[in-house]
Design a protein around this motif. Structure first.
Motif, PDB file in Angstrom:
ATOM      1  N   ALA A 121       1.047  -1.046   0.212  1.00 20.16           N
ATOM      2  CA  ALA A 121      -0.004  -0.045   0.028  1.00 20.16           C
ATOM      3  C   ALA A 121       0.812   1.189  -0.044  1.00 20.16           C
ATOM      4  O   ALA A 121       0.264   2.681  -0.547  1.00 20.16           O
ATOM      5  CB  ALA A 121      -0.923  -0.128   0.941  1.00 20.16           C
ATOM      6  N   ASP A 122       2.256   1.233   0.707  1.00 16.00           N
ATOM      7  CA  ASP A 122       2.814   2.500   0.516  1.00 16.00           C
ATOM      8  C   ASP A 122       3.741   1.660   0.046  1.00 16.00           C
ATOM      9  O   ASP A 122       4.713   0.941   1.113  1.00 16.00           O
ATOM     10  CB  ASP A 122       2.941   2.618   1.890  1.00 16.00           C
ATOM     11  CG  ASP A 122       3.145   2.489   3.320  1.00 16.00           C
ATOM     12  OD1 ASP A 122       3.109   0.780   2.815  1.00 16.00           O
ATOM     13  OD2 ASP A 122       3.517   2.685   4.105  1.00 16.00           O
ATOM     14  N   GLY A 123       5.103   1.938  -0.558  1.00 14.37           N
ATOM     15  CA  GLY A 123       6.090   1.883  -1.106  1.00 14.37           C
ATOM     16  C   GLY A 123       6.126   1.180  -2.234  1.00 14.37           C
ATOM     17  O   GLY A 123       5.333   0.515  -2.278  1.00 14.37           O
ATOM     18  N   PRO A 124       7.628   1.211  -2.556  1.00 15.61           N
ATOM     19  CA  PRO A 124       8.181  -0.257  -3.710  1.00 15.61           C
ATOM     20  C   PRO A 124       7.933  -1.586  -3.641  1.00 15.61           C
ATOM     21  O   PRO A 124       7.106  -2.331  -2.798  1.00 15.61           O
ATOM     22  CB  PRO A 124       9.344   0.063  -4.215  1.00 15.61           C
ATOM     23  CG  PRO A 124      10.238   0.672  -2.560  1.00 15.61           C
ATOM     24  CD  PRO A 124       8.830   1.139  -2.070  1.00 15.61           C
ATOM     25  N   PRO A 125       7.223  -2.514  -4.276  1.00 13.94           N
ATOM     26  CA  PRO A 125       7.220  -3.808  -4.228  1.00 13.94           C
ATOM     27  C   PRO A 125       8.599  -4.675  -3.899  1.00 13.94           C
ATOM     28  O   PRO A 125       9.260  -3.725  -3.852  1.00 13.94           O
ATOM     29  CB  PRO A 125       6.884  -4.557  -5.613  1.00 13.94           C
ATOM     30  CG  PRO A 125       6.527  -2.638  -6.656  1.00 13.94           C
ATOM     31  CD  PRO A 125       7.412  -1.444  -6.350  1.00 13.94           C
ATOM     32  N   LEU A 126       8.030  -5.573  -2.522  1.00 17.42           N
ATOM     33  CA  LEU A 126       9.225  -6.716  -2.474  1.00 17.42           C
ATOM     34  C   LEU A 126       9.429  -7.649  -3.123  1.00 17.42           C
ATOM     35  O   LEU A 126       8.144  -8.562  -3.445  1.00 17.42           O
ATOM     36  CB  LEU A 126       8.675  -6.849  -0.920  1.00 17.42           C
ATOM     37  CG  LEU A 126       9.630  -7.884   0.117  1.00 17.42           C
ATOM     38  CD1 LEU A 126      10.620  -6.618   0.476  1.00 17.42           C
ATOM     39  CD2 LEU A 126       8.739  -8.034   1.188  1.00 17.42           C
ATOM     40  N   ARG A 127      10.233  -8.069  -3.363  1.00 17.92           N
ATOM     41  CA  ARG A 127      10.327  -9.528  -4.218  1.00 17.92           C
ATOM     42  C   ARG A 127      11.355 -10.210  -3.215  1.00 17.92           C
ATOM     43  O   ARG A 127      11.953  -9.805  -2.422  1.00 17.92           O
ATOM     44  CB  ARG A 127      11.251  -9.759  -4.950  1.00 17.92           C
ATOM     45  CG  ARG A 127      10.717  -8.068  -6.341  1.00 17.92           C
ATOM     46  CD  ARG A 127      11.847  -7.574  -7.059  1.00 17.92           C
ATOM     47  NE  ARG A 127      12.241  -8.950  -7.799  1.00 17.92           N
ATOM     48  CZ  ARG A 127      12.250  -9.565  -9.279  1.00 17.92           C
ATOM     49  NH1 ARG A 127      11.144  -9.523  -9.683  1.00 17.92           N
ATOM     50  NH2 ARG A 127      12.509 -10.451  -9.860  1.00 17.92           N
ATOM     51  N   VAL A 128      10.324 -11.378  -2.556  1.00 10.97           N
ATOM     52  CA  VAL A 128      10.795 -12.589  -2.067  1.00 10.97           C
ATOM     53  C   VAL A 128      10.758 -13.749  -2.600  1.00 10.97           C
ATOM     54  O   VAL A 128       9.962 -13.874  -3.278  1.00 10.97           O
ATOM     55  CB  VAL A 128      10.306 -12.570  -0.381  1.00 10.97           C
ATOM     56  CG1 VAL A 128      10.560 -10.896   0.318  1.00 10.97           C
ATOM     57  CG2 VAL A 128       8.303 -12.793  -0.989  1.00 10.97           C
ATOM     58  N   PRO A 129      11.450 -15.064  -2.599  1.00 10.47           N
ATOM     59  CA  PRO A 129      11.320 -15.884  -2.364  1.00 10.47           C
ATOM     60  C   PRO A 129       9.766 -17.298  -2.498  1.00 10.47           C
ATOM     61  O   PRO A 129       9.088 -16.685  -1.415  1.00 10.47           O
ATOM     62  CB  PRO A 129      12.775 -17.607  -1.726  1.00 10.47           C
ATOM     63  CG  PRO A 129      13.368 -15.905  -1.410  1.00 10.47           C
ATOM     64  CD  PRO A 129      13.159 -14.203  -1.293  1.00 10.47           C
ATOM     65  N   ALA A 130       9.668 -17.737  -2.791  1.00  8.90           N
ATOM     66  CA  ALA A 130       8.202 -17.998  -3.032  1.00  8.90           C
ATOM     67  C   ALA A 130       7.652 -18.629  -1.038  1.00  8.90           C
ATOM     68  O   ALA A 130       7.016 -18.581  -1.154  1.00  8.90           O
ATOM     69  CB  ALA A 130       7.867 -19.513  -4.255  1.00  8.90           C
ATOM     70  N   HIS A 131       8.522 -19.157  -1.047  1.00 10.46           N
ATOM     71  CA  HIS A 131       8.700 -20.504   0.085  1.00 10.46           C
ATOM     72  C   HIS A 131       9.413 -19.928   1.713  1.00 10.46           C
ATOM     73  O   HIS A 131       9.380 -20.363   2.858  1.00 10.46           O
ATOM     74  CB  HIS A 131       9.605 -21.825   0.150  1.00 10.46           C
ATOM     75  CG  HIS A 131       8.860 -22.659  -0.868  1.00 10.46           C
ATOM     76  ND1 HIS A 131       7.558 -22.921  -0.845  1.00 10.46           N
ATOM     77  CD2 HIS A 131       9.365 -23.063  -2.784  1.00 10.46           C
ATOM     78  CE1 HIS A 131       7.311 -23.672  -2.025  1.00 10.46           C
ATOM     79  NE2 HIS A 131       8.382 -23.845  -2.900  1.00 10.46           N
ATOM     80  N   GLU A 132       9.985 -18.447   1.206  1.00 11.06           N
ATOM     81  CA  GLU A 132      10.140 -18.099   3.188  1.00 11.06           C
ATOM     82  C   GLU A 132       8.757 -16.776   3.130  1.00 11.06           C
ATOM     83  O   GLU A 132       8.457 -17.247   3.124  1.00 11.06           O
ATOM     84  CB  GLU A 132      10.292 -16.034   1.608  1.00 11.06           C
ATOM     85  CG  GLU A 132      11.268 -15.314   3.489  1.00 11.06           C
ATOM     86  CD  GLU A 132      12.116 -14.110   2.730  1.00 11.06           C
ATOM     87  OE1 GLU A 132      12.326 -13.326   3.944  1.00 11.06           O
ATOM     88  OE2 GLU A 132      12.545 -14.358   1.970  1.00 11.06           O
ATOM     89  N   PRO A 133       9.535 -17.834   4.523  1.00 13.06           N
ATOM     90  CA  PRO A 133       8.517 -17.930   5.473  1.00 13.06           C
ATOM     91  C   PRO A 133       7.901 -15.987   6.090  1.00 13.06           C
ATOM     92  O   PRO A 133       8.697 -15.547   6.301  1.00 13.06           O
ATOM     93  CB  PRO A 133       8.622 -18.036   7.186  1.00 13.06           C
ATOM     94  CG  PRO A 133       9.926 -18.324   6.229  1.00 13.06           C
ATOM     95  CD  PRO A 133      10.465 -18.581   5.578  1.00 13.06           C
TER      96      PRO A 133
END
Length: 217
Positions: free
Chosen positions: A185-197
């Protein structure tokens, strides 16, 4: 009823779903600061409501829905159990030697008020009970799930703060792995590995069964 927060989940049509409903309810209310008396009363009510729902004749693939809400304005805890069966439950006066038929009498005795509504947008009915609970302080249910399971509308804890998720998409990496792109909702998109908790709270959280067949309502 204006509820601060609600938790909802589904249960399979098996006898073991009664203690699972009790366990899930206990976990929610304990997190909301409920005392022993309210915990005991609420567990009795949910047990009777789920037991009655499991006795209704419905197609085998139909599950039982449970919803727990709290109204700060009225100071009421509301427990709802939905099933796909026809008809409406009625209070009965069983014989002294009849072990069945006392469930709704218990619900009526323990509830501030209770009732039956037709399910909105679906077949069947919802039986509900409201208990006086002015001291509850509901907080959103929180779970740790893999990033691939996050949904828009939920909140994720990032950098010590809760951030609302606006969009979710996945991307295949050249190395063969999958990355989830979370639009915030605020800030740039976050990219994370699919299985990261990730710690998540908000709509769509559930209390799955051990066999993995229970799901959010």
């Amino acid at each position: 009823m204006a509820a601060q927060i609600d938790v909802h989940f589904r249960l399979s049509r098996r006898p073991r779903s009664v203690p699972r409903a009790r366990s899930a309810l206990h976990a929610v209310l304990a997190g909301w600061g409920a005392g022993d008396e309210l915990l005991h009363t609420a567990e009795l009510v949910i047990s009777e409501l789920v037991t009655n729902a499991l006795r209704v004749r419905v197609p085998k693939d139909r599950q039982v829905g449970v919803r727990i809400t709290h109204s700060a304005t009225e100071g009421l805890l509301r427990l709802e159990v939905s099933d796909a069966g026809a008809g409406r439950p009625e209070l009965k006066v069983p014989d002294d030697d009849d072990p069945h038929g006392r469930g709704l009498s218990i619900v009526e005795e323990l509830s501030h008020r209770w009732g039956v509504d037709q399910r909105v947008g679906g077949i069947g009915k919802t039986v509900w009970s409201e208990l006086k609970a002015p001291g509850l302080v509901p907080c959103p249910a929180t779970r740790e799930i893999a990033a691939i399971a996050v949904r828009s509308g939920q909140s994720v804890r990032l950098w010590g703060e809760w951030r609302t998720i606006r969009s979710v998409r996945s991307e295949q990496q050249a190395t063969g792995g999958v990355v989830v792109v979370l639009g915030l909702a605020d800030g740039p998109p976050l990219r994370v590995p699919a299985h990261e908790p990730l710690a998540v709270r908000g709509s769509g959280l559930s209390f799955p069964s051990r066999d993995g067949k229970d799901s959010p309502e």
